[in-house]
Design a protein around this motif. Structure first.
Motif, PDB file in Angstrom:
ATOM      1  N   THR A 405       0.932  -1.124  -0.079  1.00 47.11           N
ATOM      2  CA  THR A 405       0.450   0.066  -0.233  1.00 47.11           C
ATOM      3  C   THR A 405       1.174   1.846  -0.238  1.00 47.11           C
ATOM      4  OG1 THR A 405      -1.744  -1.321   1.671  1.00 47.11           O
ATOM      5  CG2 THR A 405      -1.883   0.657   1.150  1.00 47.11           C
ATOM      6  N   ILE A 406       0.698   2.126  -0.820  1.00 43.20           N
ATOM      7  CA  ILE A 406       1.288   3.291  -1.750  1.00 43.20           C
ATOM      8  C   ILE A 406       0.884   4.448  -1.048  1.00 43.20           C
ATOM      9  CG2 ILE A 406       3.475   1.531  -1.969  1.00 43.20           C
ATOM     10  CD1 ILE A 406       2.633   2.455  -5.013  1.00 43.20           C
ATOM     11  N   THR A 421      -3.916   7.152  -2.406  1.00 47.64           N
ATOM     12  CA  THR A 421      -3.356   6.065  -1.181  1.00 47.64           C
ATOM     13  C   THR A 421      -3.889   4.634  -1.921  1.00 47.64           C
ATOM     14  OG1 THR A 421      -3.426   7.047   0.552  1.00 47.64           O
ATOM     15  CG2 THR A 421      -3.351   4.535   0.876  1.00 47.64           C
ATOM     16  N   ILE A 422      -3.287   3.730  -2.273  1.00 46.56           N
ATOM     17  CA  ILE A 422      -3.792   2.381  -3.068  1.00 46.56           C
ATOM     18  C   ILE A 422      -2.746   1.546  -3.016  1.00 46.56           C
ATOM     19  CG2 ILE A 422      -4.522   4.014  -4.956  1.00 46.56           C
ATOM     20  CD1 ILE A 422      -2.649   2.882  -6.386  1.00 46.56           C
ATOM     21  N   GLU A 423      -3.651   0.210  -2.866  1.00 46.84           N
ATOM     22  CA  GLU A 423      -2.517  -0.869  -3.107  1.00 46.84           C
ATOM     23  C   GLU A 423      -2.697  -1.477  -4.331  1.00 46.84           C
ATOM     24  OE1 GLU A 423      -3.331  -5.963  -1.545  1.00 46.84           O
ATOM     25  OE2 GLU A 423      -4.537  -4.493  -1.404  1.00 46.84           O
ATOM     26  N   ARG A 433      -1.748   0.345 -11.633  1.00 50.43           N
ATOM     27  CA  ARG A 433      -3.469  -0.413 -11.606  1.00 50.43           C
ATOM     28  C   ARG A 433      -3.516  -0.037  -9.781  1.00 50.43           C
ATOM     29  NH1 ARG A 433      -2.920  -3.244 -16.066  1.00 50.43           N
ATOM     30  NH2 ARG A 433      -2.423  -5.014 -14.635  1.00 50.43           N
ATOM     31  N   GLY A 434      -4.538   0.198  -9.235  1.00 53.18           N
ATOM     32  CA  GLY A 434      -4.247   0.070  -8.038  1.00 53.18           C
ATOM     33  C   GLY A 434      -5.897   0.028  -7.025  1.00 53.18           C
ATOM     34  N   LEU A 435      -6.344  -0.653  -5.381  1.00 53.51           N
ATOM     35  CA  LEU A 435      -7.354  -0.281  -5.107  1.00 53.51           C
ATOM     36  C   LEU A 435      -7.174   0.576  -3.781  1.00 53.51           C
ATOM     37  CD1 LEU A 435     -10.512  -0.786  -4.532  1.00 53.51           C
ATOM     38  CD2 LEU A 435      -8.878  -3.106  -2.925  1.00 53.51           C
ATOM     39  N   THR A 451       4.395  12.074  -9.974  1.00 55.31           N
ATOM     40  CA  THR A 451       5.428  12.901  -9.737  1.00 55.31           C
ATOM     41  C   THR A 451       6.516  11.805  -8.306  1.00 55.31           C
ATOM     42  OG1 THR A 451       4.131  14.124  -8.199  1.00 55.31           O
ATOM     43  CG2 THR A 451       4.841  14.725 -10.013  1.00 55.31           C
ATOM     44  N   ARG A 452       5.895  11.609  -7.749  1.00 58.90           N
ATOM     45  CA  ARG A 452       6.410  10.932  -6.227  1.00 58.90           C
ATOM     46  C   ARG A 452       5.325   9.575  -5.484  1.00 58.90           C
ATOM     47  NH1 ARG A 452       4.383  15.370  -4.468  1.00 58.90           N
ATOM     48  NH2 ARG A 452       3.491  15.439  -2.497  1.00 58.90           N
ATOM     49  N   VAL A 453       6.664   8.727  -4.879  1.00 60.16           N
ATOM     50  CA  VAL A 453       5.658   7.469  -4.242  1.00 60.16           C
ATOM     51  C   VAL A 453       6.117   6.877  -3.173  1.00 60.16           C
ATOM     52  CG1 VAL A 453       5.423   5.041  -4.203  1.00 60.16           C
ATOM     53  CG2 VAL A 453       5.457   6.187  -6.739  1.00 60.16           C
ATOM     54  N   SER A 454       5.642   7.277  -2.249  1.00 58.16           N
ATOM     55  CA  SER A 454       6.235   6.544  -1.125  1.00 58.16           C
ATOM     56  C   SER A 454       5.272   5.708   0.014  1.00 58.16           C
ATOM     57  CB  SER A 454       6.213   7.982  -0.140  1.00 58.16           C
ATOM     58  OG  SER A 454       4.980   8.687   0.684  1.00 58.16           O
ATOM     59  N   PRO A 455       5.753   5.047   1.593  1.00 59.35           N
ATOM     60  CA  PRO A 455       4.880   3.667   1.356  1.00 59.35           C
ATOM     61  C   PRO A 455       4.141   4.912   2.521  1.00 59.35           C
ATOM     62  CG  PRO A 455       7.367   4.253   2.197  1.00 59.35           C
ATOM     63  CD  PRO A 455       7.265   5.185   1.616  1.00 59.35           C
ATOM     64  N   ALA A 456       2.917   3.883   2.452  1.00 59.15           N
ATOM     65  CA  ALA A 456       1.419   4.220   3.301  1.00 59.15           C
ATOM     66  C   ALA A 456       1.936   4.280   4.747  1.00 59.15           C
ATOM     67  CB  ALA A 456       0.605   3.589   2.905  1.00 59.15           C
TER      68      ALA A 456
END
Length: 456
Positions: A405-406, A421-423, A433-435, A451-456
């Protein structure tokens, strides 16, 4: 000193052979087997290794240069052939010493790591000069072999008396070597059997001229040469005349000009020039002769078939043949077929041709900064975009594999950013693709807008 004298004479023979016929190289860049055998049979090299080493030395000294798949003599190489023995040796020795890499130079006293530009360290330390280069040992061995063959080093790797000052950072002691070399002579004995005997090492410029009209039979401190009808015809083809041949030989000889040789010169000169090759002013090459039978023979000679010779009817002084080939090409093909031919201009005046094809002038090596400036500019301009995109792609792939989940930041069409915030469940076709757990909806987001990704 004997090795130095032998090496100079052998390298001169290599260049002479390359002037006559360029040396062929194979795909790996080494000398072809046929030309290696030719050099051995001519006495230029005692064996295959010697021939290869001499060719490598000539290339390193700039006397030979690659032209496609062949090796040609350079303009400095032609000048080198007309130099004295000691000047020949010094030129090549200086080139070999200057080519030594910086790690082989001695360290200046008091400044560790600061190397001087001249001299060299003890040869026992050469194998360890570049410990992390797997090809260095082979390169060091090749340099040592060349320096030993050229008598810059002796068989043990020590510097002889004439290069000892150079090893310490000074200049080569040319006088020390010259005192041990056999003296050059400028006279020969011409004999009735059409041979010439040099009672010592013939001065190079005289040897070059004599070999243009006679075949050298033996090479030593006392060399022998033989005059033949073919060798005299070659000299006449290259621009000599009976008068210039007699004048040169009379000045060179200690025994005058023997009558058999004088007769052979006159006989060759009287036959020579029966065929004349030159431009006709209309874009063709004309072959003329006063001897109609000789022209008919040339016209049907299978060796000259590539010229496409055709009759042109009457011409001034006799019949003629025409070809679309250039005058130089037609001249040399006819000369190689052993016909008595001379080259003339449009007015019928004789002109001398030089068959030797020299290598073009070497282009200066570009500065490393200039070579890599464009590449560095492209890398720097693409560093932020490409590097960030690659990093983002790796993060998304890892999230999909682990079904993490990110939090994904997406740039919207109006320029604003929104976080989701998706899985992560899939990645392909440029889309993620994500839930979305917040609204329990599956979202498809364009990767180009993330633009950016980070852990949830």
């Amino acid at each position: 000193a004997e090795r130095a004298f032998t090496a100079v004479a052998s390298l001169a023979d290599v260049l002479q052979a390359a002037l006559t016929s360029p040396l062929a190289r194979i795909g790996a860049g080494t000398l072809g087997a046929a030309d290696r055998r030719r050099l051995i049979e001519s006495g230029a090299g005692a064996d295959a290794d010697a021939a290869d080493e001499l060719v490598a030395i000539a290339e390193q000294a700039g006397l030979l240069a690659a032209d496609g798949r062949t090796l040609l003599v350079t303009a400095p190489g032609l000048t080198w052939l007309h130099s004295s023995t000691i000047e020949r040796w010094l030129t090549v020795a200086a080139a070999l010493i200057d080519a030594l890499p910086r790690a082989l130079r001695p360290v200046e006293d008091g400044e560790a790591g600061d190397r001087v530009d001249r001299g060299w360290i003890d040869v026992d330390a050469w194998p360890g000069a570049y410990p992390y280069d797997p090809a260095w040992r082979a390169r060091a061995d090749a340099m040592l072999t060349a320096l030993r063959r050229w008598a810059v080093l002796d068989a043990t790797g020590a510097a002889p008396a004439w290069t000892r000052p150079a090893a310490a950072g000074g200049d080569i002691d040319a006088d020390a070597l010259a005192a041990l070399l056999p003296p050059e002579v400028d006279r020969v004995y011409l004999q009735n059997d059409l041979t010439a005997i040099a009672p010592g090492s013939l001065a190079p410029h005289l040897d070059m001229r004599l070999r243009s009209m006679a075949r050298r039979e033996s090479r030593a401190q006392a060399s022998s040469y033989r005059f033949t009808a073919d060798s005299l015809a070659d000299a006449l083809t290259a621009g000599e005349t009976a008068q210039t041949l007699r004048a040169f030989l009379e000045e060179l000889s200690l025994t005058g000009l023997p009558q058999p040789l004088a007769y052979e010169i006159e006989r060759s000169a009287s036959r020579h020039g029966a065929l004349r090759v030159g431009p006709d002013g209309l874009g063709h090459t004309r072959v003329t002769s006063d001897d109609e039978a000789l022209l008919r023979t040339v016209a049907v000679d299978q060796a000259l078939r590539p010229l496409g010779l055709v009759p042109s009817g009457e011409a001034s002084g006799g019949d003629a043949l025409l070809t679309r080939s250039s005058p130089d090409t037609a001249f040399w093909m006819i000369a190689d077929a052993r016909y008595p031919v001379v080259a003339v201009d449009e007015n019928g005046d004789r002109r001398a041709l030089d068959r030797h094809r020299l290598a073009g002038a070497a282009q200066p090596a570009p500065e490393p900064v200039a070579v890599y400036a464009g590449l560095l500019a492209r890398l720097r301009s693409a560093e932020s975009g490409d590097a960030d995109a690659a990093w983002l792609g790796r993060e998304l792939e890892q999230a999909v594999r682990a079904r993490e989940t990110i939090v994904v930041a997406v740039r919207l069409p109006d320029g604003t950013e929104r976080e989701f915030t998706i899985e992560a469940t899939g990645l392909g076709g440029g889309r993620l693709r994500g839930l979305d757990r917040n609204v329990d909806v599956e979202r498809t987001l364009p990767v180009s807008s993330i633009t950016r990704v980070s852990p949830a």
